[in-house]
Design an enzyme around this catalytic site. Sequence first.
Site, PDB file in Angstrom:
ATOM      1  N   HIS A  21       0.845  -1.192   0.000  1.00  0.00           N
ATOM      2  CA  HIS A  21       0.000   0.000   0.000  1.00  0.00           C
ATOM      3  C   HIS A  21       0.885   1.249   0.000  1.00  0.00           C
ATOM      4  CE1 HIS A  21      -2.860   3.035   1.431  1.00  0.00           C
ATOM      5  NE2 HIS A  21      -3.819   2.215   1.044  1.00  0.00           N
ATOM      6  N   GLU A  23       0.685   4.120   1.391  1.00  0.00           N
ATOM      7  CA  GLU A  23       0.911   4.721   2.710  1.00  0.00           C
ATOM      8  C   GLU A  23       1.923   3.913   3.513  1.00  0.00           C
ATOM      9  OE1 GLU A  23      -1.480   6.047   6.783  1.00  0.00           O
ATOM     10  OE2 GLU A  23      -2.588   5.169   5.102  1.00  0.00           O
ATOM     11  N   CYS A  86      -7.542   6.475  10.713  1.00  0.00           N
ATOM     12  CA  CYS A  86      -8.250   7.669  10.256  1.00  0.00           C
ATOM     13  C   CYS A  86      -9.689   7.693  10.777  1.00  0.00           C
ATOM     14  CB  CYS A  86      -8.254   7.688   8.729  1.00  0.00           C
ATOM     15  SG  CYS A  86      -9.150   9.079   8.018  1.00  0.00           S
ATOM     16  N   SER A 114      -7.899  -3.420  -0.942  1.00  0.00           N
ATOM     17  CA  SER A 114      -8.069  -2.336   0.031  1.00  0.00           C
ATOM     18  C   SER A 114      -8.513  -2.889   1.376  1.00  0.00           C
ATOM     19  CB  SER A 114      -9.107  -1.334  -0.486  1.00  0.00           C
ATOM     20  OG  SER A 114      -9.556  -0.479   0.548  1.00  0.00           O
ATOM     21  N   ASN A 116      -9.687  -1.324   4.062  1.00  0.00           N
ATOM     22  CA  ASN A 116     -10.941  -0.807   4.610  1.00  0.00           C
ATOM     23  C   ASN A 116     -12.142  -1.238   3.784  1.00  0.00           C
ATOM     24  OD1 ASN A 116     -11.897   1.857   2.960  1.00  0.00           O
ATOM     25  ND2 ASN A 116      -9.679   1.703   2.924  1.00  0.00           N
ATOM     26  N   SER A 159     -11.258   5.504  -0.083  1.00  0.00           N
ATOM     27  CA  SER A 159     -10.614   6.050  -1.279  1.00  0.00           C
ATOM     28  C   SER A 159     -11.485   5.936  -2.523  1.00  0.00           C
ATOM     29  CB  SER A 159      -9.275   5.329  -1.528  1.00  0.00           C
ATOM     30  OG  SER A 159      -8.389   5.519  -0.453  1.00  0.00           O
TER      31      SER A 159
END
Length: 233
Positions: A21, A23, A86, A114, A116, A159
């Site tokens: 990822h 990040e 987040c 992903s 999330n 996202s």
Amino acid sequence: KAIEGLVAEGYTIVLLGTPRHPETIGLLGFAPEAIVVDEEDEWDRIPRTKRMALISQSTQPPWKFEKLAAFLVSRSHELKVINSVCPVTIRRQQDTMALAAEVDMMVIVGGRSSANTKELTRLCAMAGVPVHQIEDARDLTDAAVFGTARVVGVSGGTSTPIEDLRAVAERVYALAGVPDAQTRAAELARAALGAVAEQAYRSTSIGVAIGTRGTVRQPGEVARPAAPVPSAG
């Protein structure tokens, strides 16, 4: 800066994140020796050490971050936990579950890898709501996936562009709507999205309900009209 300071102080950094990822890769730039873990079956390879610090990719599920923090208590004499999950991720999960309680089926939109997005799918399944995860509207090709559902909820990962949710809502109408809804799919999708898309959320995605029950309670809101008709049955 926080992670750089912890490295300078000699802490072993444990990073909860998806390995490739962006990040996670960015955080590794500040702590190249960090131990990256994701799923629970990877945690046993974290060595015991005197000083340890936990940080997370911001879109990881809050429950996983908390569980890993509890696990690390027994792995170190001193543990620092930097809560970098987040708030938008937490809010999205809450909104999606509220929406799922009002519909017959959920469609979750987002990248297959992903974290999330997968968590939203998992939560819907745990709640007993039929759920279908897709990357975008092109993945919806057969009306049979909706079965006998009369109201379909559409939500997406943090996202996922809100325009992708509109495209998916339009696709649901076009595939599974009664004839009138099929011909007005684009119009109805815009109306469904407009009913819930506050300006403050334009950079993220939110839950959208489409169906025939007349009203659907949106997350955090009073009951409001749902856009009509995705069911041809």
